[in-house]
Design an enzyme around this catalytic site. Sequence first.
Site, PDB file in Angstrom:
ATOM      1  N   SER A 280      -3.798 -10.124   4.736  1.00 58.51           N
ATOM      2  CA  SER A 280      -3.971  -9.947   3.296  1.00 58.51           C
ATOM      3  C   SER A 280      -2.623 -10.022   2.583  1.00 58.51           C
ATOM      4  CB  SER A 280      -4.634  -8.603   3.005  1.00 58.51           C
ATOM      5  OG  SER A 280      -4.518  -8.347   1.613  1.00 58.51           O
TER       6      SER A 280
ATOM      7  N   HIS B 287      -6.195 -13.945   3.445  1.00 58.96           N
ATOM      8  CA  HIS B 287      -7.038 -13.136   2.555  1.00 58.96           C
ATOM      9  C   HIS B 287      -6.340 -12.902   1.214  1.00 58.96           C
ATOM     10  CE1 HIS B 287     -10.285 -10.078   2.103  1.00 58.96           C
ATOM     11  NE2 HIS B 287      -9.379  -9.342   1.476  1.00 58.96           N
TER      12      HIS B 287
ATOM     13  N   ASP C 145      -6.685 -11.014  -2.458  1.00 52.34           N
ATOM     14  CA  ASP C 145      -7.384  -9.936  -3.154  1.00 52.34           C
ATOM     15  C   ASP C 145      -7.232 -10.080  -4.659  1.00 52.34           C
ATOM     16  OD1 ASP C 145      -8.401  -8.086  -1.053  1.00 52.34           O
ATOM     17  OD2 ASP C 145      -6.291  -8.121  -0.453  1.00 52.34           O
TER      18      ASP C 145
ATOM     19  N   MET D 191      -8.112  -8.515  -8.231  1.00 50.21           N
ATOM     20  CA  MET D 191      -8.537  -7.246  -8.846  1.00 50.21           C
ATOM     21  C   MET D 191      -8.388  -7.323 -10.356  1.00 50.21           C
ATOM     22  SD  MET D 191      -6.490  -4.667  -6.357  1.00 50.21           S
ATOM     23  CE  MET D 191      -6.560  -4.821  -4.572  1.00 50.21           C
TER      24      MET D 191
ATOM     25  N   HIS E 107     -11.308 -12.560  -1.901  1.00 48.33           N
ATOM     26  CA  HIS E 107     -12.085 -11.326  -2.075  1.00 48.33           C
ATOM     27  C   HIS E 107     -12.009 -10.911  -3.544  1.00 48.33           C
ATOM     28  CE1 HIS E 107     -12.195  -6.707  -0.972  1.00 48.33           C
ATOM     29  NE2 HIS E 107     -13.268  -7.089  -1.635  1.00 48.33           N
TER      30      HIS E 107
ATOM     31  N   MET F  89     -12.611  -8.553  -6.441  1.00 48.86           N
ATOM     32  CA  MET F  89     -12.933  -7.171  -6.836  1.00 48.86           C
ATOM     33  C   MET F  89     -12.939  -7.156  -8.351  1.00 48.86           C
ATOM     34  SD  MET F  89     -10.595  -5.356  -3.978  1.00 48.86           S
ATOM     35  CE  MET F  89      -9.778  -6.901  -3.634  1.00 48.86           C
TER      36      MET F  89
ATOM     37  N   MET G 173     -16.107  -2.881   3.669  1.00 47.07           N
ATOM     38  CA  MET G 173     -14.874  -2.215   3.232  1.00 47.07           C
ATOM     39  C   MET G 173     -14.697  -0.918   4.025  1.00 47.07           C
ATOM     40  SD  MET G 173     -13.496  -4.237   1.099  1.00 47.07           S
ATOM     41  CE  MET G 173     -12.085  -3.159   0.822  1.00 47.07           C
TER      42      MET G 173
ATOM     43  N   ASP H  21     -12.331  -4.872   6.177  1.00 49.20           N
ATOM     44  CA  ASP H  21     -11.139  -4.862   5.309  1.00 49.20           C
ATOM     45  C   ASP H  21     -10.717  -3.434   4.968  1.00 49.20           C
ATOM     46  OD1 ASP H  21      -9.192  -5.485   3.453  1.00 49.20           O
ATOM     47  OD2 ASP H  21     -10.560  -6.395   1.990  1.00 49.20           O
TER      48      ASP H  21
END
Length: 218
Positions: free
Chosen positions: A8, A33, A35, A37, A66, A68, A137, A175
């Site tokens: 990540s 990965h 992320d 957000m 991913h 979020m 998660m 994760d």
Amino acid sequence: MGTIVSPSLLAADFMNLGKEVEMVNRSEAEWVHLDIMDGVFVPNISYGLPVVEQIKKASRKVLDVHLMIVQPERYVEAFRKAGADILTVHAEASTHLHRTLQQIKACGMKAGVALNPHTPVGTLEDIIGEADVVLVMSVNPGFGGQSFIAHAVEKVRKLKRLIEKTGSGALIEVDGGVNTETGRLLVEAGADALVAGSFVFRSEHPEETVRELKELKA
Ligand code: DX5
Ligand code: ZN
């Protein structure tokens, strides 16, 4: 073949992102990965589309994105254009999850669905056939470097049973708080892919750390 490792980049040195992506390229990780957000679905803001686009140019790995964010369906096409190969949305963030997963696949990506620690595996019973990846998660999303929630191991076991029962081809990805110790328990429980942020990027020899995770076997 071993475990799929997805380092990540949230834990990477952003001032040297190119070098960090190169390290992942050299490693045996199959995925990388990312992320995303939005400060609404999770209490933190990370990076967005222009950064994903640049990483795509430099990376030779599968881009495992991913999301979020709330209403992820609004950004499916944008992330495809930016280079996502796997696009994972949170079950808690998408009111019409079935449609969202179909939308992701229609755009030519693999469709992932993520579950917060409080969301039961049973939520996926009627949708597991549509998912290419389920992201369990093992921390509350929003930050790297948190400690592993041990209940995730049991959740992976349950999910594995659901996948076997339904004949779904979904991969199980986990994760949060993953290291070789927690990773071993997860792989034994049925995990196919492990995300690791701080464990890889804070390690003295990140490529070797990726190899150690990859070598974990059920
Ligand atoms: C957390 C993110 C994770 C994070 C994991 O919200 O989804 O991908 O980077 O970080 P570690 O491996 O440090 O727990
Ligand atoms: Zn993540």
